[in-house]
Design a protein around this motif. Structure first.
Motif, PDB file in Angstrom:
ATOM      1  N   GLY A 152     -32.316  17.567  -1.682  1.00 39.28           N
ATOM      2  CA  GLY A 152     -31.059  17.415  -0.947  1.00 39.28           C
ATOM      3  C   GLY A 152     -31.285  17.175   0.526  1.00 39.28           C
ATOM      4  N   LEU A 153     -30.192  17.228   1.268  1.00 37.37           N
ATOM      5  CA  LEU A 153     -30.239  16.967   2.703  1.00 37.37           C
ATOM      6  C   LEU A 153     -29.556  18.091   3.469  1.00 37.37           C
ATOM      7  N   HIS A 154     -29.913  18.173   4.733  1.00 39.67           N
ATOM      8  CA  HIS A 154     -29.370  19.218   5.607  1.00 39.67           C
ATOM      9  C   HIS A 154     -28.828  18.588   6.886  1.00 39.67           C
ATOM     10  N   CYS A 155     -27.785  19.191   7.429  1.00 39.03           N
ATOM     11  CA  CYS A 155     -27.371  18.821   8.783  1.00 39.03           C
ATOM     12  C   CYS A 155     -26.856  20.065   9.489  1.00 39.03           C
ATOM     13  N   HIS A 156     -26.903  20.048  10.786  1.00 36.19           N
ATOM     14  CA  HIS A 156     -26.389  21.175  11.588  1.00 36.19           C
ATOM     15  C   HIS A 156     -25.844  20.544  12.858  1.00 36.19           C
ATOM     16  N   ILE A 157     -24.536  20.702  13.085  1.00 29.10           N
ATOM     17  CA  ILE A 157     -23.935  19.915  14.173  1.00 29.10           C
ATOM     18  C   ILE A 157     -23.932  20.623  15.520  1.00 29.10           C
ATOM     19  N   GLY A 158     -24.200  21.920  15.545  1.00 33.21           N
ATOM     20  CA  GLY A 158     -24.196  22.635  16.819  1.00 33.21           C
ATOM     21  C   GLY A 158     -23.819  24.081  16.598  1.00 33.21           C
TER      22      GLY A 158
END
Ligand code: LLP
Length: 432
Positions: A204-210
């Motif tokens: 899968g993939l990960h993101c973290h916007i702040g």
């Protein structure tokens, strides 16, 4: 009345945390001291777990972002509450493993993990490694091969979402040191790389916007951007990814004027959009991960100090100096962070004074708060700074060779030490 539910005032007019009198705590453990309410931490953990159960059929896992506050006892609390753990260094990983945290529920982040750290993680059998760049993927593939393992990985993606928060704690935009960019095609290249290396298993993939984000929409938009990319990956490679990690960043109350939303509201909005988007794109609904740090510990912790010198500069301001400062709380000097300050022995009195709370380091910028309202403070008074549970202990330093304060945990009014106060011997123990 205060920024956190675990803070109150008792019949003596003293500030309490988790039912314990802060003047008694200061007397027993000395100052400065970090104090946490375990009940509040556990409640916050459960609120996050329930938000996934209620809105997403339990098809996910809450990972506590241990960078917010990491020690063995905190890892044990998370383990008991059924959470997974986000670690970003060999040191956080070591702490978690020493506390008996199950390796398969550890997710290893970081934009420049060393080969030693990757090796440590693979040997320990961590659940997922969130790869940040191609150099790391190459190294990890080699390490997994040597260990005779196939390592499950997520890739960190920059979704291009601009969250409204301090520049230093924004991470989702293209100009960030973290992750692979979508716009440039870098992310798709990384996906193809991971899919074609046999000791890597891309799940899968990960993101973290702040961080310290109050709005719900940036999270929903990030989920949407990510799922569009899942669809593109499926079209170009035939592979359907099964996990989606949306990171952390949920804002908390530092001041009365801050208005964080209940955690459930984030999950409700995100869940609805993820489900509708998946049906629109004919994708299976992914297993979801969220990584709250600050929202679990921030408002559950306070710092107790003793006031020393009080200096009034006529027509300018009044400095109240304390026995701690930027060494135990570098957030004002770094981000001009807001805090609520209370004279712990007069907590039900009016905040009729305006003071600048200054630390004891040789640095003019060593302040905890400027021109802030507080009850009148005199030398010897105990001063509490609220909502210091996140990114205080974990970002503390020994600047000016000041030992780091202890961490005291309160549960149902009973206090215990979970991290001892550093001693002067500790300060010199690695000196040759
Ligand atoms: N996941 C990832 C990948 C992160 O980088 C972070 C925070 C989190 C989760 C947790 O974010 P939280 O829920 O705690 O906002 N030192 C700064 C905050 C830096 C945050 C770094 N990454 C501060 O004191 O405000």
């Amino acid at each position: 009345m205060f920024v956190s539910d675990c803070i109150s005032v008792n019949e003596k007019g003293h500030l309490t945390i988790g039912g314990a009198d802060t003047l008694d705590l200061a007397n027993t453990y000395g100052t400065p001291a970090y104090v946490f309410d375990e009940g509040q931490i556990r409640k916050n953990c459960r609120d996050f777990v329930n938000s996934i159960n209620d809105n997403y059929g339990g098809n996910g896992l809450v990972l506590y972002a241990s960078k917010a506050f990491c020690c063995k006892e905190m890892c044990r609390i998370c383990r008991d509450e059924g959470l997974g753990l986000d670690v970003v260094s060999g040191g956080e990983l070591y702490t978690a493993l020493s506390a008996g945290f199950p390796a398969e529920k550890i997710y290893f982040h970081g934009n420049n993990k060393t080969a030693d750290e990757l090796n440590q993680a693979v040997q320990a059998g961590v659940g997922r490694i969130i790869a940040d760049n191609i150099t790391e993927l190459v190294t990890l593939d080699g390490i997994a091969k040597n260990a005779g393992k196939k390592q499950a990985v997520l890739l960190r993606i920059k979704p291009g979402i601009d969250a409204h928060t301090h520049d230093f704690i924004k991470t989702g935009q293209i100009d960030s040191k973290f992750g692979f960019a979508l716009e440039t095609g870098e992310a798709l290249e990384a996906v193809k790389f991971a899919l074609t290396h046999e000791n890597l298993e891309l799940v899968g993939l990960h993101c973290h916007i702040g961080s310290q984000i109050f709005e719900i929409n940036p999270f929903v938009e990030a989920a949407e951007v990510m799922l569009n990319f899942y669809s593109q990956i499926k079209a170009e490679t035939g592979v359907t990814l099964s996990e989606l990690d949306l990171g952390g960043g949920f804002g908390i109350k530092y001041l009365e004027t801050d208005t964080p939303r209940p955690f459930g509201d984030f999950m409700k909005a995100v869940s609805e959009r993820v489900k509708s988007k998946c049906s629109e794109l004919s994708l299976p609904v992914p297993f979801i991960l969220i990584e709250p740090g600050r929202a679990i510990v921030g408002a559950a912790g306070i710092t107790l100090y003793t006031a020393g010198a009080v200096k009034t500069i006529p027509g300018i301001r009044t400095y109240v100096s304390i026995d701690g400062g930027m060494g135990d709380n570098p957030r004002y000097i770094l981000y001009q962070a807001d805090y609520e300050i209370v004279a712990a022995g007069k907590a039900n009195e009016e905040r009729s004074a305006t003071i600048t709370l200054a630390g004891k380091c040789c640095e003019s910028g060593d302040l905890i708060q400027e021109n802030t309202p507080v009850q009148p403070v005199k030398p010897g008074d105990i001063v509490a700074v609220l909502s210091t549970g996140a990114y205080n202990y974990s970002m503390a330093s020994n600047y000016n060779r000041i030992p780091r304060p202890p961490v005291v945990m309160v549960k149902d009014g009973e206090a215990r030490i979970v991290v001892k106060r550093e001693s002067y011997e500790n300060l010199v123990e690695n000196d040759i």
